[in-house]
Design a protein around this motif. Structure first.
Motif, PDB file in Angstrom:
ATOM      1  N   UNK A 153       0.923  -1.059   0.065  1.00 24.20           N
ATOM      2  CA  UNK A 153       0.007   0.058  -0.098  1.00 24.20           C
ATOM      3  C   UNK A 153       0.655   1.097   0.092  1.00 24.20           C
ATOM      4  N   UNK A 154       1.972   1.327   0.627  1.00 20.50           N
ATOM      5  CA  UNK A 154       2.745   2.332   0.893  1.00 20.50           C
ATOM      6  C   UNK A 154       3.357   2.738  -0.503  1.00 20.50           C
ATOM      7  N   UNK A 155       3.882   1.830  -1.437  1.00 21.62           N
ATOM      8  CA  UNK A 155       4.401   1.994  -2.707  1.00 21.62           C
ATOM      9  C   UNK A 155       3.352   2.557  -3.675  1.00 21.62           C
ATOM     10  N   UNK A 156       1.991   1.987  -3.380  1.00 19.44           N
ATOM     11  CA  UNK A 156       0.783   2.221  -4.355  1.00 19.44           C
ATOM     12  C   UNK A 156       0.459   3.736  -4.091  1.00 19.44           C
ATOM     13  N   UNK A 157       0.726   4.170  -2.749  1.00 23.75           N
ATOM     14  CA  UNK A 157       0.332   5.469  -2.665  1.00 23.75           C
ATOM     15  C   UNK A 157       1.505   6.484  -3.244  1.00 23.75           C
ATOM     16  N   UNK A 158       2.643   5.930  -2.948  1.00 19.89           N
ATOM     17  CA  UNK A 158       3.920   6.546  -3.418  1.00 19.89           C
ATOM     18  C   UNK A 158       3.888   6.967  -5.108  1.00 19.89           C
ATOM     19  N   UNK A 159       3.438   6.045  -5.777  1.00 15.11           N
ATOM     20  CA  UNK A 159       3.272   6.042  -7.166  1.00 15.11           C
ATOM     21  C   UNK A 159       2.155   7.071  -7.452  1.00 15.11           C
ATOM     22  N   UNK A 160       0.881   6.906  -6.623  1.00 12.78           N
ATOM     23  CA  UNK A 160      -0.191   7.696  -6.950  1.00 12.78           C
ATOM     24  C   UNK A 160       0.382   9.310  -6.646  1.00 12.78           C
ATOM     25  N   UNK A 161       1.174   9.383  -5.497  1.00 10.70           N
ATOM     26  CA  UNK A 161       1.544  10.939  -5.097  1.00 10.70           C
ATOM     27  C   UNK A 161       2.542  11.333  -6.437  1.00 10.70           C
ATOM     28  N   UNK A 162       3.349  10.513  -6.883  1.00 11.76           N
ATOM     29  CA  UNK A 162       4.230  11.106  -7.948  1.00 11.76           C
ATOM     30  C   UNK A 162       3.426  11.364  -9.218  1.00 11.76           C
ATOM     31  N   UNK A 163       2.657  10.572  -9.612  1.00 10.67           N
ATOM     32  CA  UNK A 163       1.779  10.697 -10.569  1.00 10.67           C
ATOM     33  C   UNK A 163       1.042  11.963 -10.678  1.00 10.67           C
ATOM     34  N   UNK A 164       0.505  12.332  -9.511  1.00 12.04           N
ATOM     35  CA  UNK A 164      -0.407  13.537  -9.218  1.00 12.04           C
ATOM     36  C   UNK A 164       0.349  14.658  -8.372  1.00 12.04           C
ATOM     37  N   UNK A 165       1.694  14.338  -8.496  1.00 15.23           N
ATOM     38  CA  UNK A 165       2.440  15.740  -7.820  1.00 15.23           C
ATOM     39  C   UNK A 165       2.093  16.116  -6.400  1.00 15.23           C
ATOM     40  N   UNK A 166       1.524  15.172  -5.790  1.00 10.26           N
ATOM     41  CA  UNK A 166       1.259  15.391  -4.153  1.00 10.26           C
ATOM     42  C   UNK A 166       2.264  14.878  -3.125  1.00 10.26           C
ATOM     43  N   UNK A 167       2.408  15.608  -2.003  1.00 10.95           N
ATOM     44  CA  UNK A 167       3.235  15.111  -0.872  1.00 10.95           C
ATOM     45  C   UNK A 167       4.685  14.651  -1.272  1.00 10.95           C
ATOM     46  N   UNK A 168       5.101  15.448  -2.193  1.00 13.39           N
ATOM     47  CA  UNK A 168       6.487  15.235  -2.642  1.00 13.39           C
ATOM     48  C   UNK A 168       7.295  16.163  -1.789  1.00 13.39           C
ATOM     49  N   UNK A 169       8.472  15.868  -1.471  1.00 16.39           N
ATOM     50  CA  UNK A 169       9.394  16.824  -0.938  1.00 16.39           C
ATOM     51  C   UNK A 169      10.666  17.104  -1.883  1.00 16.39           C
ATOM     52  N   UNK A 170      11.331  18.314  -1.723  1.00 13.36           N
ATOM     53  CA  UNK A 170      12.529  18.525  -2.606  1.00 13.36           C
ATOM     54  C   UNK A 170      12.197  19.657  -3.620  1.00 13.36           C
ATOM     55  N   UNK A 171      12.837  19.878  -4.533  1.00 13.65           N
ATOM     56  CA  UNK A 171      14.318  19.192  -4.721  1.00 13.65           C
ATOM     57  C   UNK A 171      15.363  19.501  -3.477  1.00 13.65           C
ATOM     58  N   UNK A 172      16.317  18.839  -3.404  1.00 12.87           N
ATOM     59  CA  UNK A 172      17.328  18.934  -2.707  1.00 12.87           C
ATOM     60  C   UNK A 172      18.601  19.427  -3.119  1.00 12.87           C
ATOM     61  N   UNK A 173      19.285  19.993  -2.433  1.00 15.84           N
ATOM     62  CA  UNK A 173      20.690  20.642  -2.774  1.00 15.84           C
ATOM     63  C   UNK A 173      21.776  19.505  -2.774  1.00 15.84           C
ATOM     64  N   UNK A 174      21.609  18.731  -1.724  1.00 17.60           N
ATOM     65  CA  UNK A 174      22.500  17.460  -1.703  1.00 17.60           C
ATOM     66  C   UNK A 174      21.877  16.236  -1.191  1.00 17.60           C
ATOM     67  N   UNK A 175      22.724  15.145  -1.562  1.00 17.83           N
ATOM     68  CA  UNK A 175      22.212  13.656  -1.183  1.00 17.83           C
ATOM     69  C   UNK A 175      21.957  13.761   0.251  1.00 17.83           C
ATOM     70  N   UNK A 176      22.812  14.122   0.963  1.00 16.64           N
ATOM     71  CA  UNK A 176      22.447  13.983   2.455  1.00 16.64           C
ATOM     72  C   UNK A 176      21.091  14.622   2.899  1.00 16.64           C
ATOM     73  N   UNK A 177      20.762  15.956   2.303  1.00 16.76           N
ATOM     74  CA  UNK A 177      19.505  16.479   2.586  1.00 16.76           C
ATOM     75  C   UNK A 177      18.207  15.631   2.102  1.00 16.76           C
ATOM     76  N   UNK A 178      18.390  15.003   1.121  1.00 18.08           N
ATOM     77  CA  UNK A 178      17.429  14.030   0.565  1.00 18.08           C
ATOM     78  C   UNK A 178      17.130  12.929   1.549  1.00 18.08           C
ATOM     79  N   UNK A 179      18.475  12.276   2.005  1.00 15.91           N
ATOM     80  CA  UNK A 179      18.414  11.130   2.903  1.00 15.91           C
ATOM     81  C   UNK A 179      17.856  11.602   4.271  1.00 15.91           C
TER      82      UNK A 179
END
Length: 87
Positions: A55-81
Motif C-alpha cells: 500500500x505504501x508503494x501504491x500511495x507513493x506511485x499515486x503521489x508521484x503521478x499527481x505531484x502530491x506530498x512530494x518533498x524537495x528538490x534537495x541541494x545535496x544527497x544528504x538533505x534527501x536522505x
C-alpha cells in the motif's frame, strides 16, 4: 528436431524480441533456455504467483503521478536522505 508453434500477442512478441536482442539472443534461443531450465529444475524455473504492491508503494506511485506530498528538490544527497529518514 521438433518445431514448437505458439500464438502470442503481437505486442508481447515485439517486446520479447527487443529484450532478447538486447541480451544477444534471438527469441528461439531464449525459449530453449527457458525449456532447458524448466527440465533441470523439474518445474517452472521461477516463482509463479500474484504480485502484490504494498500500500505504501501504491500511495507513493499515486503521489508521484499527481505531484502530491512530494518533498524537495534537495541541494545535496544528504538533505534527501535526511528527508527520507524524517518519516
Amino acid at each position: 528436431m521438433a518445431t514448437l508453434q505458439i500464438r502470442i500477442d503481437d505486442s508481447l512478441k515485439s517486446q520479447a524480441d527487443l529484450l532478447f536482442s538486447s541480451l544477444g539472443l534471438d527469441t528461439s534461443t531464449a525459449v530453449r533456455i527457458f525449456l532447458n531450465a524448466a527440465v533441470e529444475n523439474d518445474g517452472i524455473p521461477f516463482s509463479v504467483q500474484h504480485q502484490t504492491i504494498p500500500a505504501s508503494l501504491q500511495q507513493a506511485i499515486y503521489d508521484t503521478i499527481y505531484q502530491q506530498n512530494l518533498h524537495g528538490p534537495f541541494d545535496t544527497a544528504e538533505e534527501a536522505i535526511a528527508s527520507m529518514l524524517e518519516d
